[in-house]
Scaffold this motif. Sequence first.
Motif, PDB file in Angstrom:
ATOM      1  N   ASN A 100      78.706  12.159 -10.333  1.00 47.85           N
ATOM      2  CA  ASN A 100      78.748  11.400 -11.579  1.00 47.85           C
ATOM      3  C   ASN A 100      79.664  12.038 -12.604  1.00 47.85           C
ATOM      4  O   ASN A 100      80.075  11.401 -13.576  1.00 47.85           O
ATOM      5  CB  ASN A 100      77.350  11.272 -12.166  1.00 47.85           C
ATOM      6  CG  ASN A 100      76.442  10.431 -11.266  1.00 47.85           C
ATOM      7  OD1 ASN A 100      76.925   9.600 -10.518  1.00 47.85           O
ATOM      8  ND2 ASN A 100      75.133  10.640 -11.368  1.00 47.85           N
ATOM      9  N   MET A 101      79.955  13.312 -12.361  1.00 41.58           N
ATOM     10  CA  MET A 101      80.849  14.016 -13.289  1.00 41.58           C
ATOM     11  C   MET A 101      82.308  13.677 -13.031  1.00 41.58           C
ATOM     12  O   MET A 101      83.184  14.034 -13.813  1.00 41.58           O
ATOM     13  CB  MET A 101      80.637  15.523 -13.148  1.00 41.58           C
ATOM     14  CG  MET A 101      79.199  15.956 -13.336  1.00 41.58           C
ATOM     15  SD  MET A 101      78.589  15.611 -14.999  1.00 41.58           S
ATOM     16  CE  MET A 101      79.623  16.698 -15.964  1.00 41.58           C
ATOM     17  N   ASP A 102      82.549  13.034 -11.841  1.00 41.68           N
ATOM     18  CA  ASP A 102      83.934  12.692 -11.484  1.00 41.68           C
ATOM     19  C   ASP A 102      84.291  11.377 -12.162  1.00 41.68           C
ATOM     20  O   ASP A 102      83.716  10.315 -11.860  1.00 41.68           O
ATOM     21  CB  ASP A 102      84.038  12.572  -9.971  1.00 41.68           C
ATOM     22  CG  ASP A 102      85.470  12.416  -9.513  1.00 41.68           C
ATOM     23  OD1 ASP A 102      86.381  12.367 -10.354  1.00 41.68           O
ATOM     24  OD2 ASP A 102      85.670  12.338  -8.251  1.00 41.68           O
ATOM     25  N   LYS A 103      85.225  11.443 -13.170  1.00 37.20           N
ATOM     26  CA  LYS A 103      85.658  10.258 -13.907  1.00 37.20           C
ATOM     27  C   LYS A 103      86.904   9.627 -13.320  1.00 37.20           C
ATOM     28  O   LYS A 103      87.451   8.674 -13.842  1.00 37.20           O
ATOM     29  CB  LYS A 103      85.938  10.613 -15.375  1.00 37.20           C
ATOM     30  CG  LYS A 103      84.738  11.275 -16.052  1.00 37.20           C
ATOM     31  CD  LYS A 103      83.520  10.375 -16.052  1.00 37.20           C
ATOM     32  CE  LYS A 103      82.362  11.062 -16.782  1.00 37.20           C
ATOM     33  NZ  LYS A 103      81.156  10.185 -16.758  1.00 37.20           N
ATOM     34  N   GLY A 106      90.996  13.303 -11.922  1.00 34.92           N
ATOM     35  CA  GLY A 106      91.519  14.437 -11.158  1.00 34.92           C
ATOM     36  C   GLY A 106      91.087  15.789 -11.650  1.00 34.92           C
ATOM     37  O   GLY A 106      91.626  16.812 -11.216  1.00 34.92           O
ATOM     38  N   THR A 107      90.143  15.828 -12.566  1.00 31.85           N
ATOM     39  CA  THR A 107      89.691  17.127 -13.077  1.00 31.85           C
ATOM     40  C   THR A 107      88.562  17.738 -12.231  1.00 31.85           C
ATOM     41  O   THR A 107      88.156  18.877 -12.451  1.00 31.85           O
ATOM     42  CB  THR A 107      89.195  16.962 -14.522  1.00 31.85           C
ATOM     43  OG1 THR A 107      88.115  16.013 -14.529  1.00 31.85           O
ATOM     44  CG2 THR A 107      90.322  16.472 -15.430  1.00 31.85           C
ATOM     45  N   VAL A 108      88.047  16.993 -11.235  1.00 31.78           N
ATOM     46  CA  VAL A 108      86.933  17.477 -10.404  1.00 31.78           C
ATOM     47  C   VAL A 108      87.468  17.835  -9.020  1.00 31.78           C
ATOM     48  O   VAL A 108      88.291  17.105  -8.449  1.00 31.78           O
ATOM     49  CB  VAL A 108      85.840  16.400 -10.296  1.00 31.78           C
ATOM     50  CG1 VAL A 108      84.731  16.865  -9.353  1.00 31.78           C
ATOM     51  CG2 VAL A 108      85.274  16.096 -11.692  1.00 31.78           C
ATOM     52  N   LYS A 109      86.983  18.933  -8.538  1.00 29.88           N
ATOM     53  CA  LYS A 109      87.386  19.420  -7.198  1.00 29.88           C
ATOM     54  C   LYS A 109      86.124  19.632  -6.350  1.00 29.88           C
ATOM     55  O   LYS A 109      85.128  20.186  -6.822  1.00 29.88           O
ATOM     56  CB  LYS A 109      88.150  20.723  -7.328  1.00 29.88           C
ATOM     57  CG  LYS A 109      88.596  21.256  -5.968  1.00 29.88           C
ATOM     58  CD  LYS A 109      89.478  22.473  -6.139  1.00 29.88           C
ATOM     59  CE  LYS A 109      88.684  23.666  -6.667  1.00 29.88           C
ATOM     60  NZ  LYS A 109      89.456  24.911  -6.673  1.00 29.88           N
ATOM     61  N   SER A 127      89.159  13.495  -3.373  1.00 23.88           N
ATOM     62  CA  SER A 127      88.369  12.282  -3.163  1.00 23.88           C
ATOM     63  C   SER A 127      86.968  12.570  -2.654  1.00 23.88           C
ATOM     64  O   SER A 127      86.091  11.711  -2.734  1.00 23.88           O
ATOM     65  CB  SER A 127      89.088  11.363  -2.176  1.00 23.88           C
ATOM     66  OG  SER A 127      89.179  11.991  -0.905  1.00 23.88           O
ATOM     67  N   GLY A 128      86.724  13.744  -2.051  1.00 20.57           N
ATOM     68  CA  GLY A 128      85.419  14.089  -1.487  1.00 20.57           C
ATOM     69  C   GLY A 128      85.189  13.544  -0.088  1.00 20.57           C
ATOM     70  O   GLY A 128      84.055  13.562   0.395  1.00 20.57           O
ATOM     71  N   VAL A 150      80.758  21.087  -6.625  1.00 24.22           N
ATOM     72  CA  VAL A 150      81.620  20.299  -7.516  1.00 24.22           C
ATOM     73  C   VAL A 150      82.131  21.241  -8.584  1.00 24.22           C
ATOM     74  O   VAL A 150      81.340  21.819  -9.338  1.00 24.22           O
ATOM     75  CB  VAL A 150      80.849  19.119  -8.145  1.00 24.22           C
ATOM     76  CG1 VAL A 150      81.764  18.316  -9.066  1.00 24.22           C
ATOM     77  CG2 VAL A 150      80.251  18.237  -7.048  1.00 24.22           C
ATOM     78  N   LEU A 151      83.456  21.457  -8.625  1.00 25.70           N
ATOM     79  CA  LEU A 151      84.065  22.438  -9.515  1.00 25.70           C
ATOM     80  C   LEU A 151      85.030  21.748 -10.482  1.00 25.70           C
ATOM     81  O   LEU A 151      85.612  20.702 -10.178  1.00 25.70           O
ATOM     82  CB  LEU A 151      84.807  23.503  -8.702  1.00 25.70           C
ATOM     83  CG  LEU A 151      84.003  24.235  -7.620  1.00 25.70           C
ATOM     84  CD1 LEU A 151      84.916  25.180  -6.851  1.00 25.70           C
ATOM     85  CD2 LEU A 151      82.835  24.992  -8.227  1.00 25.70           C
ATOM     86  N   ASP A 152      85.185  22.366 -11.626  1.00 27.16           N
ATOM     87  CA  ASP A 152      86.215  21.948 -12.574  1.00 27.16           C
ATOM     88  C   ASP A 152      87.524  22.526 -12.093  1.00 27.16           C
ATOM     89  O   ASP A 152      87.630  23.737 -11.838  1.00 27.16           O
ATOM     90  CB  ASP A 152      85.888  22.446 -13.987  1.00 27.16           C
ATOM     91  CG  ASP A 152      86.846  21.875 -15.023  1.00 27.16           C
ATOM     92  OD1 ASP A 152      88.065  22.093 -14.888  1.00 27.16           O
ATOM     93  OD2 ASP A 152      86.352  21.222 -15.938  1.00 27.16           O
ATOM     94  N   ARG A 153      88.504  21.648 -11.894  1.00 23.21           N
ATOM     95  CA  ARG A 153      89.752  22.096 -11.286  1.00 23.21           C
ATOM     96  C   ARG A 153      90.484  23.106 -12.157  1.00 23.21           C
ATOM     97  O   ARG A 153      91.128  24.010 -11.653  1.00 23.21           O
ATOM     98  CB  ARG A 153      90.637  20.867 -11.017  1.00 23.21           C
ATOM     99  CG  ARG A 153      91.940  21.182 -10.298  1.00 23.21           C
ATOM    100  CD  ARG A 153      92.727  19.914 -10.061  1.00 23.21           C
ATOM    101  NE  ARG A 153      91.975  19.010  -9.198  1.00 23.21           N
ATOM    102  CZ  ARG A 153      91.987  19.074  -7.871  1.00 23.21           C
ATOM    103  NH1 ARG A 153      92.688  20.022  -7.263  1.00 23.21           N
ATOM    104  NH2 ARG A 153      91.301  18.215  -7.174  1.00 23.21           N
TER     105      ARG A 153
END
Length: 805
Positions: A100-103, A106-109, A127-128, A150-153
């Motif tokens: 849910n944190m992935d908007k 591209g900021t989520v890894k 994309s996961g 889930v990491l902040d890129r």
Amino acid sequence: MLSCENQKKRKRKPEGRRREEYNDYSDDTSCHEPATIIQNSPRTIALPFTPGNIGKLLGMAESDGRILQRSKRGWMWNQFFLLEEYTGNDHQYVGKLHSNMDKGDGTVKYELTGDGAGTLFLIDEKSGDIHATKRLDREEKAMYTLHAKVLDRRTNMELEPDTEFNIKIHDINDNAPKFAKDIYFASVPEMSEVGTSVATVTATDADDQTYGNSAKLVYSILQGQPYFSVDSENGTIKTALPGMDREVKENYQVVIQAKDMAGQMGGLSGTTTVSITLSDVNDSPPRFANHSFRVTAVESTDIGGAIGRIKADDPDVGRNAEMEYSIVGGHDIFNIITDQTTQEGVVIIKKPLDYESKRDYEFRVEVRNTYLDARFIHGLQFKDYATVKVTVEDMDEPPVFTRNPYIIEVHEDTAAGSFVGVVSARDPDADNKPVKYSIDRHTDLERLFNIDSVNGTITTLKALDREMSKWHNISVVATEINNPRQTTRVPVFIKVLDVNDNAPEFAMSYDTFVCENVKAGQLIQTISAVDTDEPLVGHKFVFSISATNPNFTISDREDNTANIYTRRGGFSRREMSVYFLPIVISDNDYPIQSSTSTLIVRVCACDSRGNMQSCDTEVLPFSDGLTTGALVAILLCVIILLMIVVLFAALRRQRKKEPLIISKEDVRDNVVSYNDEGGGEEDTQAFDIGTLRNPEVMDANKLRRDIIPEMLFPFRRTSPIKDNTDVRDFINGRLQENDSDPTAPPYDSLATYAYEGTGSLAESLSSLESAATEGDQDYDYLSNWGPQFKKLAEMYIGRSPDRET
């Protein structure tokens, strides 16, 4: 909130095909879409938001009369499903992780850790999406556990906590059933009923037992019908045909198949072979192939000897084929026993056969099984009968004595040639051939008896003495005259009867004494007697002495003993030291035998209580005043003096020595070898000294008398001397003769090599009497004579004038 999206691959289900064969995950609730929460006290129900569940939701709402609002929330998830043995060329898609944190900016890894992360399983960090890089085998590993992050890129900080999930490998039918053995062995009794269990064989399938029919097995029989069948569910083999007979066919090969997919078409299968043997039961009785047997027996067969064998057949094996033979009603002459090894009936002899008495016999034999099976004894006789006919053959038998053994009695002292007894033998054959008799002289070494060869009369050759031997055991041999090989021996025991021919005598040697101070009527000895004869009524001895004996009297005790008493007192050793008392002993047998035995009575000195102290005779002096001891001392002195004189004379003779050289003119050179130990100059046994005195009579072959020397090997040399060849040849000849002489002494010895000196034709060869000077001689040749002359060469060559200069 992290959620997942599993693959939504649906295929149309064909008619007649099982659903499990296709990838259909429509009912999986492991990874769900967003759901609607229905608040319906007192319970809360979470259902996936699918068209199938909408009606349920609407129905619940209508029934409660309330309208519920759908609220959005993240779906809780924990596993993915993946099909094994993927055959595509690209990586196999597993599923997708989403937070849910992935908007979407591209900021989520996304990252994976755990089983196979980075090798077997890869995730697209943007994309996961998760993919499998290799073909997976459920039989190797059925489930993989991984962790999602889930990491902040930009900051590489975790946006959500680490979440664990599983990837479960779905099974496909890729393993065929397998049996533990390629071939099984089993047995079942013959004649078993239909449905009798034989053995159970089971196969295993490595596919998933809990999913579909990939591991559901069905058993069937491919080979072995109609004799056997198999249970399709558990693999139990059973008999399918009644009355299977081992004697007809014993072994069967049965092929069993195990097939998965519940036996449907397309399933995999495996086979095994079961070797089934029919075990034997006693369902066949023994039977004689021939119900009549003929046996021939020799009349000389020993008791217990076998004369023939008969055999019944039994197709069974083991103990079911064991048989027992017997003669119906028994028989006096014959018996039959069973050979346990061959199961044959052995006919044996119980009593001796006689061709002359009876020649033919007939009896009936029964055979039966020793072990019976109660299931098969109804309606069958497990026994059989046969007739045995025995024919006796005639044999040339040895003579037979009328008695065995013979016991004969004869009186002792019977004169030579007296009759002892008679033995009798006959030929048992029908011919009744004549027989001759003889005595085995090994049993009559003293040749006391003789036998008439025609009528068997035994007589004495010598008088018999019972006291020397009470029994004589001899062997009499009866031989057929026409066939000397047919002989029979019989023992003859001859008992020698007693005759009163021996007189009684003392039972022992008596040591009797009488004291000097004895009184009249005193007992000094009790005597007894023995007699080698053996009268029937026992011995009865009578003792007596001369009535006029002034010193002693005798009293018969009537028990074969007698007492000796003194008639007077006052015995003296000076007057008589020993008394000889004759005693007459008689027996009471017929004829009466008597003997006179002498009792020696010594006179002894005793104390007051009658105990003997001394019985020696007192020594009386001689008339010339010399006692025996003095004479012995004088004799010893004379002997010692004689020994001294003889010793002195021997020493004087030993000091005398004969000179080696008698005359000064008799000077000669001698070669003496001291290579060995020996007697030296005192060893005069090594040579004859007379040779030195008179060389003309020397024996060239004289040998040493006391030893046998070892072989000497001659040393050959060449003399450089050209002149004086007669002397050189003579010396060399003598030298070779002594070197090659095997009897030459090996130690200190004198060996003469020439006839020289006074009286010799060559006169003296000694350098002491040589007329030549040293300067006239050339001694160089001495160096060529060998090591024996090395020292001599050094002495003479070194003194030569030319060498001194």
